[in-house]
Design a protein around this motif. Structure first.
Motif, PDB file in Angstrom:
ATOM      1  N   SER A 194       0.830  -1.214   0.000  1.00 38.00           N
ATOM      2  CA  SER A 194       0.000   0.000   0.000  1.00 38.00           C
ATOM      3  C   SER A 194       0.858   1.255   0.000  1.00 38.00           C
ATOM      4  CB  SER A 194      -0.944   0.001   1.208  1.00 38.00           C
ATOM      5  OG  SER A 194      -0.230  -0.121   2.423  1.00 38.00           O
ATOM      6  N   VAL A 197       2.238   1.666  -3.637  1.00 37.36           N
ATOM      7  CA  VAL A 197       1.197   2.152  -4.555  1.00 37.36           C
ATOM      8  C   VAL A 197       0.903   3.623  -4.299  1.00 37.36           C
ATOM      9  CG1 VAL A 197      -1.243   1.927  -5.182  1.00 37.36           C
ATOM     10  CG2 VAL A 197       0.166  -0.121  -4.852  1.00 37.36           C
ATOM     11  N   CYS A 198       0.827   4.013  -3.028  1.00 40.34           N
ATOM     12  CA  CYS A 198       0.547   5.407  -2.676  1.00 40.34           C
ATOM     13  C   CYS A 198       1.632   6.339  -3.218  1.00 40.34           C
ATOM     14  CB  CYS A 198       0.428   5.546  -1.162  1.00 40.34           C
ATOM     15  SG  CYS A 198       0.216   7.243  -0.584  1.00 40.34           S
ATOM     16  N   ALA A 201       1.770   6.351  -7.157  1.00 37.76           N
ATOM     17  CA  ALA A 201       0.637   7.093  -7.724  1.00 37.76           C
ATOM     18  C   ALA A 201       0.782   8.588  -7.470  1.00 37.76           C
ATOM     19  CB  ALA A 201      -0.668   6.580  -7.119  1.00 37.76           C
ATOM     20  N   ALA A 213      -4.696   9.213 -10.859  1.00 37.41           N
ATOM     21  CA  ALA A 213      -3.560   8.747 -10.067  1.00 37.41           C
ATOM     22  C   ALA A 213      -3.549   9.412  -8.698  1.00 37.41           C
ATOM     23  CB  ALA A 213      -2.252   9.032 -10.809  1.00 37.41           C
ATOM     24  N   LEU A 216      -6.042   7.591  -6.597  1.00 38.40           N
ATOM     25  CA  LEU A 216      -5.476   6.303  -6.196  1.00 38.40           C
ATOM     26  C   LEU A 216      -4.466   6.482  -5.062  1.00 38.40           C
ATOM     27  CD1 LEU A 216      -5.070   3.263  -6.609  1.00 38.40           C
ATOM     28  CD2 LEU A 216      -3.407   3.799  -8.403  1.00 38.40           C
ATOM     29  N   ALA A 220      -4.818   4.632  -1.539  1.00 41.08           N
ATOM     30  CA  ALA A 220      -3.747   3.746  -1.058  1.00 41.08           C
ATOM     31  C   ALA A 220      -3.170   4.262   0.253  1.00 41.08           C
ATOM     32  CB  ALA A 220      -2.652   3.635  -2.117  1.00 41.08           C
TER      33      ALA A 220
END
Length: 432
Positions: A194, A197-198, A201, A213, A216, A220
């Protein structure tokens, strides 16, 4: 030899941030790659590096920092060979992404090993000074070395250079680097995914101005917060965030790169787009700021060892903030001599600041968390640096529109000085 090996890792990681920039037009021509692909040759490395630094630091704490450093060197070298052999632009971007993975393992690992190898506050600060000086030297030498290698043997030589260096570094690391970390904790996989991804993005949203993005990244980030609160062994332990010194130092580190990298971008655009210097000549004219940034690293390390990080941090931030206000003097009829005091003052300020802010951050972490602490510090610098490049570039605008660009430089000067003024307040309140 240990310090030399660790600095070699930092040098390669930082060098590959900037060394490829001057070769992008040649790469585009030879590989028939358009502008979006050329941009992702740079951004593919930067996004993955920023996204995985926190996970790389945490892996070192769990699996052992020597193992992660060796894996990082090997991955970086193999990916560099893939870049050198890439037949198309898409393949080159793919191997640049793999380079970013290796760099994300390598960068926090070298810093964590260094803090374990030099546990005393004074010797650690001096070692960090050398480490920071080498980092700045890589950033300074990237455009110049890239131009020289491009002229001598073509763009593929930029990547072949890494292969023998990483091979030597792997051998040296196996023999010299002590095995630290291995805390017996479990890997927080949900937290690592996570967080990656954070961060990926977030950086992608800033670079590409992509709203989806950004959404997202927020989602995330929320997942990461929930996961970390429920995890038995969270990747980002609460005691780190409860340390005012650790939190404050990382906010200042982020502000440092936000302003520093953003200003480097707009000054480069000014030298080429407004004053008309070719790329290599513009890179040479940036050396007066890069050289003190490199040379002051060891000096700042000794100052930090003697006085603690607070005084060098405040001095560097104040000097840089004043220098940024000099951009208000820039006009359409002024030349290189007008912006030189800004770049020279910023280089001096960051030279004093870098070692001290890293020392404050890793010194504020509890025992056994050196990898995560260095990962957080490097993540803050990389992510905020990418955001600074996007924000300052947007504020300045197109250099072809000279009048608007010069007005944008005035805004950049005020914005940068204000950001570092806030960093001065944070330093005064949190770094004792």
């Amino acid at each position: 030899m240990l310090l030399l090996t660790l600095c070699a890792g930092m040098f390669l990681v930082q060098l590959d941030v900037t060394v490829v920039n001057v070769a992008l037009p040649t790469i585009g021509t030879q590989l028939h790659a358009g502008l979006p692909t050329q941009q992702w040759v740079v951004d593919g490395y930067a996004v993955v590096l920023a996204a995985l630094l926190l996970a790389g630091g945490a892996l070192g704490d769990v699996l052992g920092h020597r193992r992660i450093v060796v894996t990082g060197f090997a991955s970086f070298g193999l990916a560099s060979a893939g870049c050198a052999l890439a037949p198309t632009g898409v393949v080159l971007v793919g191997f640049r992404v793999l380079q970013g993975v290796g760099a994300a393992l390598l960068l926090p690992g070298t810093l964590a090993v260094l803090t374990h190898a030099y546990p005393g506050q004074r010797e650690q600060a001096r070692a960090l000074g050398i480490w920071a000086g080498v980092s700045a030297l890589a950033l300074a030498g990237g455009p110049v070395l890239g131009g020289a290698l491009l002229t001598a043997g073509g763009w593929r030589l930029l990547f072949w250079l890494n292969v023998p260096l990483t091979a030597l570094a792997v051998v040296a690391a196996l023999r010299i680097v002590p095995d630290s970390g291995r805390t017996g904790r479990r890997i927080d996989l949900a937290g690592a995914v996570s967080a990656a991804v954070c961060l990926a993005a977030l950086v992608f949203a800033v670079i590409e101005h992509a709203i989806a993005a950004g959404v997202l990244a927020v989602l995330a980030g929320a997942v990461f917060v929930v996961v970390e609160r429920r995890a038995a062994e969270p990747m980002l332990p609460p005691e780190l965030l409860r340390s005012p010194r650790f939190t404050g130092a990382n906010l200042v580190a982020g502000a440092m790169n936000f302003v520093g990298l953003g200003t480097i971008l707009v000054l480069t655009l000014y030298l080429q787009g407004v004053l008309g210097y070719p790329p290599f000549a513009a890179a040479v004219r940036l050396l007066p700021g890069f050289l003190p940034l490199s040379l002051l690293g060891p000096v700042a390390g000794r100052l930090t060892a003697r006085l603690g990080p607070r005084v060098p941090m405040l001095a560097g931030l104040a000097l840089g903030a004043v220098a940024l206000l000099n951009l208000l003097r820039v006009g359409q009829g002024t030349g290189y001599g007008t912006v030189l005091p800004t770049w020279l003052g910023l280089g001096l300020g960051m030279g004093l600041l870098t070692t001290a802010v890293v020392s404050a951050a890793v010194g504020g972490a509890p025992a056994g968390r050196a990898g995560v602490a260095s990962g957080v510090n490097n993540t803050a610098r990389q992510a905020f640096g990418a955001i600074g490049v996007a924000v300052f570039g947007t504020v300045a605008g197109e250099p072809a529109r000279h009048a608007a660009f010069v007005s944008g430089l005035h805004v950049v000067g005020v914005l940068g000085a204000a950001a570092w003024a806030v960093a001065i307040a944070i330093t005064a309140c949190t770094v004792r």
